[in-house]
Design a protein around this motif. Structure first.
Motif, short mmCIF file in Angstrom:
data_model
loop_
_atom_site.label_atom_id
_atom_site.label_comp_id
_atom_site.label_asym_id
_atom_site.label_seq_id
_atom_site.Cartn_x
_atom_site.Cartn_y
_atom_site.Cartn_z
N LEU A 460 0.83 -1.20 0.00
CA LEU A 460 0.00 0.00 0.00
C LEU A 460 0.87 1.26 0.00
N ALA A 461 1.97 1.23 0.74
CA ALA A 461 2.87 2.39 0.76
C ALA A 461 3.48 2.63 -0.63
N ARG A 462 3.84 1.54 -1.31
CA ARG A 462 4.41 1.69 -2.65
C ARG A 462 3.39 2.27 -3.62
N GLU A 463 2.16 1.79 -3.55
CA GLU A 463 1.13 2.30 -4.46
C GLU A 463 0.90 3.81 -4.24
N LEU A 464 0.91 4.21 -2.98
CA LEU A 464 0.76 5.65 -2.70
C LEU A 464 1.94 6.44 -3.24
N ALA A 465 3.13 5.90 -3.06
CA ALA A 465 4.34 6.59 -3.55
C ALA A 465 4.32 6.70 -5.06
N GLU A 466 3.97 5.65 -5.75
CA GLU A 466 3.94 5.68 -7.22
C GLU A 466 2.89 6.69 -7.71
N ALA A 467 1.77 6.76 -7.01
CA ALA A 467 0.74 7.75 -7.40
C ALA A 467 1.27 9.16 -7.21
N ALA A 468 2.03 9.39 -6.13
CA ALA A 468 2.60 10.72 -5.90
C ALA A 468 3.62 11.07 -6.98
N VAL A 469 4.46 10.11 -7.33
CA VAL A 469 5.46 10.35 -8.38
C VAL A 469 4.79 10.65 -9.71
N ALA A 470 3.69 9.93 -10.00
CA ALA A 470 2.97 10.17 -11.25
C ALA A 470 2.41 11.59 -11.33
N ARG A 471 2.18 12.20 -10.17
CA ARG A 471 1.67 13.58 -10.15
C ARG A 471 2.81 14.59 -10.07
N GLY A 472 4.04 14.12 -10.28
CA GLY A 472 5.18 15.03 -10.32
C GLY A 472 5.76 15.36 -8.96
N ARG A 473 5.45 14.59 -7.95
CA ARG A 473 5.96 14.84 -6.62
C ARG A 473 7.13 13.91 -6.31
N THR A 474 7.86 14.22 -5.26
CA THR A 474 8.94 13.37 -4.78
C THR A 474 8.43 12.57 -3.59
#
Length: 560
Positions: A460-474
């Motif tokens: 779940l943490a990885r999925e959240l991180a990948e979604a953040a990266v997809a929105r241009g975030r670190t």
């Protein structure tokens, strides 16, 4: 001059002494003055001739280049010197040094190393002498600090925050000698003290030697005294200390039993003369403020601090952000023309292009467009093990650490998210948000108990991180767990739990997501380290750390 056994000197007096030494020997590089107030102003007043670098200074103004006005007027390339060359023989004052652009830091470091500035572009090649000292003014905001490459090249560092304003007199330099010598024993003492304090840099030892020589010259002597070595070590080596001296176990074992005290007068034990390095080391430790000693003992010395942590990564942007120079290109699709740089590119070629009137001949390859740099917003995702084993052991401290990190993320306007895993799966308690109140409420309501489904939490943490990266975030993932899984992913057999956790950790590493794994168990075992390795994350075993120590360790692990 103070030496071992003297009362601890005041920091303002030391800073004024360092300024005098810089005037005697500019090869000491300069000084970092941290903090703000009358004490720093008093030190800055002693600089003498100085050039102040504006915070937004560009490369041409810094190192020199084409004199655009003269070039256009004369129709031939005319070069001009930059601020660094104009500071030759004096000082460069660097306000807001902790936020200095990397390009400026690089130019300063190159000039400090070579004593020259070189400008080779726009058809020009120019070399100017630039031997100066740098006075870097660090405003002391949060954990920001002067860039390490520049601080490394400056001999002295002083924290003047809260320093007394007694305004001691400046040093008298009227009797200064032209040269002095230092013997091998004194050089070896400096090297020994640097080693004992965990200072790996040879440049620091060389600075200490030069400072000792300058101290002797300041007092009109032609030879360095042991007191000079002590003061030089205090000024140069003490702020760079990264560890406390380690006791020699062999010497402790062989230490003789202390003899009983004698009442007879004149029977006091004389002992052997102490080694110079012991005397110097004792003086250096006595000069360290208590808070710095505590930081060194915890392995988080201020000297190691560089830039603020927990921020998003820097990214190039064609249209927005902080200007970071120009490049060749056509201003279309939102790209912005840099008129001055375009004129600068065209100016040297006007005569060859047949210019005979006031009009400037500009060709397509002269066009320059601006480049920008922006910092991506950051999202920190906390994955907290709330299982029974953690609840019994360290969950309360882990909650405290997460709350401290949440508060810091809020100050930096970063988003935070909270994932908890216990029982049969993982739950997103807090979607990415900047609301500190929501985050604290979710954390306070976090219950403990049940199994340890680490795989579900990491997934779940990885999925959240990948979604953040997809929105241009670190994205940055912080896992707080003992690393011992006992619930498999998707209802699998219990024996597969650890394997599933390992696979979930590998997926985070393969996605290139930065992170830290905090092992909160009372007795860390191999499972936590293995999961951290699979995540390609920092492994932080903190078996006895409280909430603040956990917070400090994770903060150090965050990207700069």
């Amino acid at each position: 001059m103070s030496g071992a056994g003297d009362p601890a000197p005041d920091v303002l007096g030391d800073a004024l002494l360092a300024m005098a030494l810089l005037r005697i020997d500019p090869l000491l590089g300069g000084v970092v003055l941290r903090g703000d107030g009358p004490a720093r102003d008093r030190v800055v007043e002693t600089i003498g001739a100085a050039r102040t670098l504006p915070r937004n200074v560009d490369v041409d103004r810094l190192v020199g280049g084409l004199d655009l006005g003269a070039t256009l007027a004369l129709g031939r390339p005319v070069a001009q010197s930059g601020l660094l060359a104009q500071a030759d023989g004096g000082a460069v004052l660097l306000p807001g040094a902790e936020r200095t652009d990397d390009v400026v830091v690089s130019a300063l470091c190159a000039a400090l190393d070579s004593g020259m500035v070189v400008a080779e572009r726009d058809g020009l090649s120019r070399r100017d002498a630039a031997r100066f000292v740098v006075v870097a003014l660090d405003d002391g905001i949060e954990d920001e600090a002067v860039a390490a490459p520049l601080a490394e090249r400056l001999a002295f560092r002083f924290d003047l925050e809260g320093a007394g304003d007694g305004l001691p007199p400046a040093c008298d330099m009227s009797a200064a000698a032209t040269q002095a010598i230092i013997d091998e024993v004194q050089i070896e003492a400096i090297a020994s003290v640097a080693s004992a304090l965990g200072i790996d840099s040879m440049r620091a030892q060389l600075f200490a030697v030069r400072a000792a020589l300058a101290l002797a010259r300041l007092e009109g002597r032609d030879a360095v005294s042991d007191g000079d070595v002590t003061v030089a070590a205090r000024l140069v080596l003490a702020p760079r200390a990264t560890r406390l001296p380690q006791p020699d176990a062999a010497e402790e074992d062989e230490a003789p039993e202390p003899s009983p005290p004698s009442d007879a007068p004149g029977d006091e034990p004389q002992g052997e003369p102490r080694q110079l390095d012991d005397v110097v080391l004792e003086a250096v430790l006595a000069a360290l403020p208590p808070d710095m000693l505590a930081a060194i003992a915890q392995g988080s010395a201020r000297a190691a601090a560089t830039r603020a942590r927990g921020k998003g990564e820097k990214r190039r942007s064609p249209t927005r952000g902080r200007p970071v120079g120009t490049r060749s290109g056509v201003p279309r699709g939102g790209l912005r023309l840099s008129l001055i740089d375009t004129l600068r590119a065209a100016a040297p070629w006007q005569r060859l292009r047949g210019r005979e009137d006031a009009r400037i001949r500009i060709r397509k390859d002269d066009l320059r467009i601006r480049r920008f740099e922006s910092r991506a917003e950051a999202t920190t995702i906390f994955a907290v093990d709330a299982s029974g084993s953690s609840a019994l052991a360290r969950l309360a401290e882990a909650k405290g650490a997460v709350e401290l990190m949440l508060a810091e993320a809020y100050v930096k306007r970063a988003q935070v998210a909270l994932v908890a895993f216990r029982g049969e799966g993982a739950e997103l308690l807090l979607p990415p948000t900047r609301s500190l109140a929501r985050a604290r409420r979710a954390l306070a309501e976090l219950p403990g108990g049940g199994g340890t489904p680490i795989a579900a939490g990491l997934t779940l943490a990885r999925e959240l991180a990948e979604a953040a990266v997809a929105r241009g975030r670190t994205a940055f993932v912080v896992v707080l767990s003992d690393g011992r899984a006992n619930v498999a992913l998707a209802g699998g057999p219990r024996g597969a739990a650890q394997g599933d956790a390992q696979a979930a950790a590998q997926a985070i590493g393969a996605a290139g997501i930065d992170g830290a794994f905090v092992d909160i168990s009372a007795r860390p075992r191999a499972e936590g380290a293995a999961l951290a390795g699979a995540m390609r994350a920092r492994y932080l075993p903190l078996p006895r750390a409280d909430a603040r120590a956990m917070h400090a360790a994770v903060r150090e692990a965050m990207p700069k």
